[in-house]
Scaffold this motif. Structure first.
Motif, PDB file in Angstrom:
ATOM      1  N   VAL A  25       0.841  -1.185   0.000  1.00  0.00           N
ATOM      2  CA  VAL A  25       0.000   0.000   0.000  1.00  0.00           C
ATOM      3  C   VAL A  25       0.878   1.236   0.000  1.00  0.00           C
ATOM      4  CG1 VAL A  25      -1.755   1.323   1.237  1.00  0.00           C
ATOM      5  CG2 VAL A  25      -1.889  -1.166   1.182  1.00  0.00           C
ATOM      6  N   VAL A  49      -7.016   1.020   7.652  1.00  0.00           N
ATOM      7  CA  VAL A  49      -7.267   2.422   7.354  1.00  0.00           C
ATOM      8  C   VAL A  49      -7.588   3.154   8.650  1.00  0.00           C
ATOM      9  CG1 VAL A  49      -8.679   4.073   6.057  1.00  0.00           C
ATOM     10  CG2 VAL A  49      -8.161   1.835   5.074  1.00  0.00           C
ATOM     11  N   GLY A  86     -11.833  -1.854  -4.694  1.00  0.00           N
ATOM     12  CA  GLY A  86     -11.439  -0.837  -3.727  1.00  0.00           C
ATOM     13  C   GLY A  86     -12.659  -0.013  -3.368  1.00  0.00           C
ATOM     14  N   ILE A 105      -9.376   3.908  -1.890  1.00  0.00           N
ATOM     15  CA  ILE A 105      -8.458   2.796  -2.127  1.00  0.00           C
ATOM     16  C   ILE A 105      -8.592   2.363  -3.585  1.00  0.00           C
ATOM     17  CG2 ILE A 105      -7.815   0.432  -1.522  1.00  0.00           C
ATOM     18  CD1 ILE A 105      -8.904   0.923   1.256  1.00  0.00           C
TER      19      ILE A 105
END
Length: 320
Positions: A25, A49, A86, A105
């Motif tokens: 990420v 997150v 995402g 995302i």
């Protein structure tokens, strides 16, 4: 046309991480995280997150693409990203669902995977086409979406030379940028220009890159004032946009005569020659032909300008 100004941002407001080795990420820009997935690994990845340090120990709820997700509570959550699914995860405070922050995302596949969003301009020439009319630092770059990705949106464009950002504007249709580098036309190019376009279709992100020197993409504009004078002498002018002094920025002119009703790209050539003068006397017996002329930089031997032409029929001419 309304232009969207591009601002390159490197720091994210929300924190995210992957708790496995199945994907990496990265923060692309504020509020945008990219899960880089390599070919052949698991199709499900957990990503952590965070809403933000200011919201610890508060009643935070989460939405995905605008819809409340049951079970996603608290400042830090784990999101299971399946395939390319995402999304936009927004965090909200309490029962009033007051907006606090959000994280988008996106999923970027391994570079070895085939790209699907942009189409090649020409076979083997890549997806991005760049062009400049002179050496003053102004240039345009354009691209075309594939048939089934017409709604794909440009997320970010980064243009720089030697780590210095070049100012660019994105057209409202998201298919072309106009850039202006602060440079002297006489300056020798020591480093190339680097261009990267990040474009996404739903949650799929693709990055397209191009590296070039300004001299590689300079293409003079169409030659103006083409006309036929006496004694079959054709004359024209330098493009107004071309650099001065023209004793330094010299153009070579390619002149060509093809048969009547043929285009300037025709391979049925009556005459082909090169000159540095802005006039040329035709010495052919036929009084029906097409006279063509175009230009390129004498020293770099770069791209030719578009053709200018005169259609001649028994002394009458139609020039464009």
């Amino acid at each position: 046309m309304r232009a969207l100004f591009l601002v390159v941002l490197y720091a994210g407001l929300c924190y995210a991480s992957s708790d496995s080795d199945q994907g990496e990420v990265e923060t692309l820009m504020d509020n945008v995280l990219v899960l880089k997935r390599s070919k052949g690994v698991s199709r499900e990845v957990n990503v952590t997150v965070s809403c933000g340090g200011a919201y610890e120990n508060q009643a935070v709820v989460w939405k995905k693409d605008g819809e409340i997700v049951p079970g996603l509570l608290g400042n830090d959550i784990k999101v299971l990203v399946k395939e390319l699914a995402g999304g936009n995860y927004s965090c909200h405070l309490g029962q009033n669902v007051e907006y606090l922050n959000h994280t988008v995302i996106l999923v970027q596949l391994d570079p070895e995977n085939k790209t699907v969003i942009l189409a090649e301009k020409k076979p083997g020439k890549g997806e991005i086409h760049c062009e400049a009319a002179n050496y003053n630092g102004s240039f345009n770059c354009s691209w075309t979406r594939t048939q089934y990705r017409t709604n794909a949106a440009v997320l970010l464009v980064k243009v720089e030379r030697n780590s210095e950002r070049i100012s660019c504007e994105l057209d409202a249709n998201g298919s072309e940028i106009h850039c202006q580098e602060n440079r002297c036309p006489f300056e020798e190019e020591q480093n190339s220009i680097s261009l990267t376009i990040y474009i996404h279709n739903f949650s799929l992100l693709e990055a397209y890159g191009k590296s070039f020197y300004l001299g590689d993409i300079v293409r003079p504009e169409t030659l103006p004032n083409l006309q036929l004078g006496d004694e079959k002498v054709f004359s024209w002018s330098y493009p107004e946009s071309w650099e001065v002094p023209r004793t330094f920025f010299v153009l070579d002119f390619q002149v060509k005569i093809v048969k009547k009703d043929h285009t300037c790209d025709s391979e049925e050539i009556i005459m082909l020659n090169t000159t540095q003068d802005t006039n040329y006397q035709v010495k052919v017996k036929s009084n029906k032909f097409v006279f063509c002329v175009r230009a390129r930089d004498k020293y770099t031997k770069g791209q030719f300008s578009p053709w200018s032409q005169c259609k001649v029929d028994k002394g009458n001419s139609d020039c464009s």
